[in-house]
Design an enzyme around this catalytic site. Structure first.
Site, short mmCIF file in Angstrom:
data_model
loop_
_atom_site.label_atom_id
_atom_site.label_comp_id
_atom_site.label_asym_id
_atom_site.label_seq_id
_atom_site.Cartn_x
_atom_site.Cartn_y
_atom_site.Cartn_z
N ALA A 63 14.17 3.87 -0.24
CA ALA A 63 15.25 3.95 -1.23
C ALA A 63 16.32 4.86 -0.66
O ALA A 63 16.03 5.74 0.17
CB ALA A 63 14.70 4.52 -2.53
N GLY A 108 10.14 3.27 -0.17
CA GLY A 108 10.35 2.00 -0.85
C GLY A 108 10.26 0.80 0.08
O GLY A 108 9.94 -0.31 -0.37
N GLU A 111 6.71 0.04 0.32
CA GLU A 111 6.29 -0.49 -0.99
C GLU A 111 6.70 -1.94 -1.19
O GLU A 111 5.96 -2.73 -1.79
CB GLU A 111 6.86 0.40 -2.10
CG GLU A 111 6.19 1.77 -2.09
CD GLU A 111 6.87 2.75 -3.02
OE1 GLU A 111 8.04 3.09 -2.77
OE2 GLU A 111 6.24 3.17 -4.00
N GLU A 131 7.58 10.25 0.70
CA GLU A 131 8.21 10.82 -0.50
C GLU A 131 7.80 12.26 -0.75
O GLU A 131 8.59 13.07 -1.25
CB GLU A 131 7.89 9.98 -1.75
CG GLU A 131 8.57 8.63 -1.79
CD GLU A 131 7.77 7.52 -1.13
OE1 GLU A 131 6.81 7.83 -0.39
OE2 GLU A 131 8.11 6.35 -1.36
#
Ligand code: CAA
Length: 250
Positions: A63, A108, A111, A131
């Site tokens: 992200a 992300g 993910e 993260e």
């Protein structure tokens, strides 16, 4: 436009292209990706979906950290929901999805790859859930899907340490199924083979694999229902007749 879709003979290649940020996803790019995945989920001419990143360096480096720096909790929840929707579409759309991990797949990015049914990596791929080093946690499904794919112990170690792993380690822990260069060619080759199979049987196999364990009644029901299809009759007959099956999706 930073998400490109090319449909060739039933195989849709989705390329995320934001190379100046290593394909990290900001609101615009993630919304575009979500919209393209929604369209592909409903498009019967796309029988298999391959997801990759543009350029030599990255699949998706996560992200967009610069964007996330300004979010309050309510906004961060909305951001999490948007990422969840994209990963959920990859996981639940009624056709196989394949991640061709051509470089960094972090946060992300890892993910989204975990949302795919199958993952392949290039030799230079680097994966992880960093993260923790940003003071946050995986927010697009990583805490659940990494554990489901690699086991709880491995997921805990990777998420708690935030360390990055290389393609060979990803292969060893089962995070990817193969390491190949160029990875997108490998993924497209597998996708083309899947596109020759019965789309009905693929859809049901994926649906059953995604069910939680213990759903054997559902498996028995779906298994039985498939026998009403022309594709099941054709596939079973073709074996006995020693010829390749011709699936029609009926
Ligand atoms: N967000 C925003 N920008 C990013 C980014 C990200 N996730 N990853 C890379 N970039 C940008 C860099 O800021 C840099 O931009 P500038 O040239 O404008 O400075 C450009 O991409 C190139 O990156 P680097 O110069 O850092 O390249 P490098 O080869 O030295 O390092 C890297 C590569 C190790 C991947 C490093 O960029 C990095 O650590 N990126 C962040 C990875 C990360 O932590 N991802 C998880 C994000 S959190 C998340 O995803 C939460 C969630 O679960 C939803």
């Amino acid at each position: 436009m930073s998400v490109l879709v090319e449909n060739d003979g039933g195989v849709a290649l989705v390329t995320i292209d934001r190379q100046d940020a290593l394909n990290a996803l900001n609101v615009e790019t993630l919304t575009e990706l979500r919209d393209r995945l929604r369209e592909l989920a409903a498009d019967d001419t796309a029988r298999v979906v391959v997801l990759t990143g543009a350029g030599e360096k990255a699949f998706v480096a996560g992200a967009d950290i610069k964007y996330m720096g300004g979010l309050d909790p309510a906004q961060a929840k909305g951001w999490g929901a948007l990422g969840h929707e994209a990963a959920w579409l990859l996981e639940e759309m009624p056709k196989p999805t394949i991640a061709a991990i051509n470089g960094f797949a972090l946060g992300g990015g890892c993910e989204l790859a975990l949302g795919c049914d199958i993952r392949f990596a290039s030799t230079r791929a680097r994966l992880g859930q960093p993260e923790i080093d940003l003071g946050i946690v995986p927010g697009w499904g990583g805490t659940q899907r990494l554990a489901r794919v690699c086991g709880l112990g491995v997921a805990k170690e990777l998420i708690l340490t935030g360390r990055m792993i290389d393609a060979n380690e990803a292969l060893r822990i089962g995070l990817v199924s193969a390491v190949a260069d160029p990875v997108v060619h490998h993924a497209l080759g597998v996708a083309r083979k899947l596109a020759e199979k019965s789309p009905l049987a693929l859809r049901v196999a994926k649906l059953l694999l995604n069910l939680s364990p213990g759903a054997l009644d559902r498996e028995a029901e779906e298994f039985g229902d498939l026998f009403a299809s022309a594709d099941a009759k054709e596939g079973l007959a073709a074996f006995a007749e020693k010829r390749p099956p011709q699936f029609t999706g009926k």
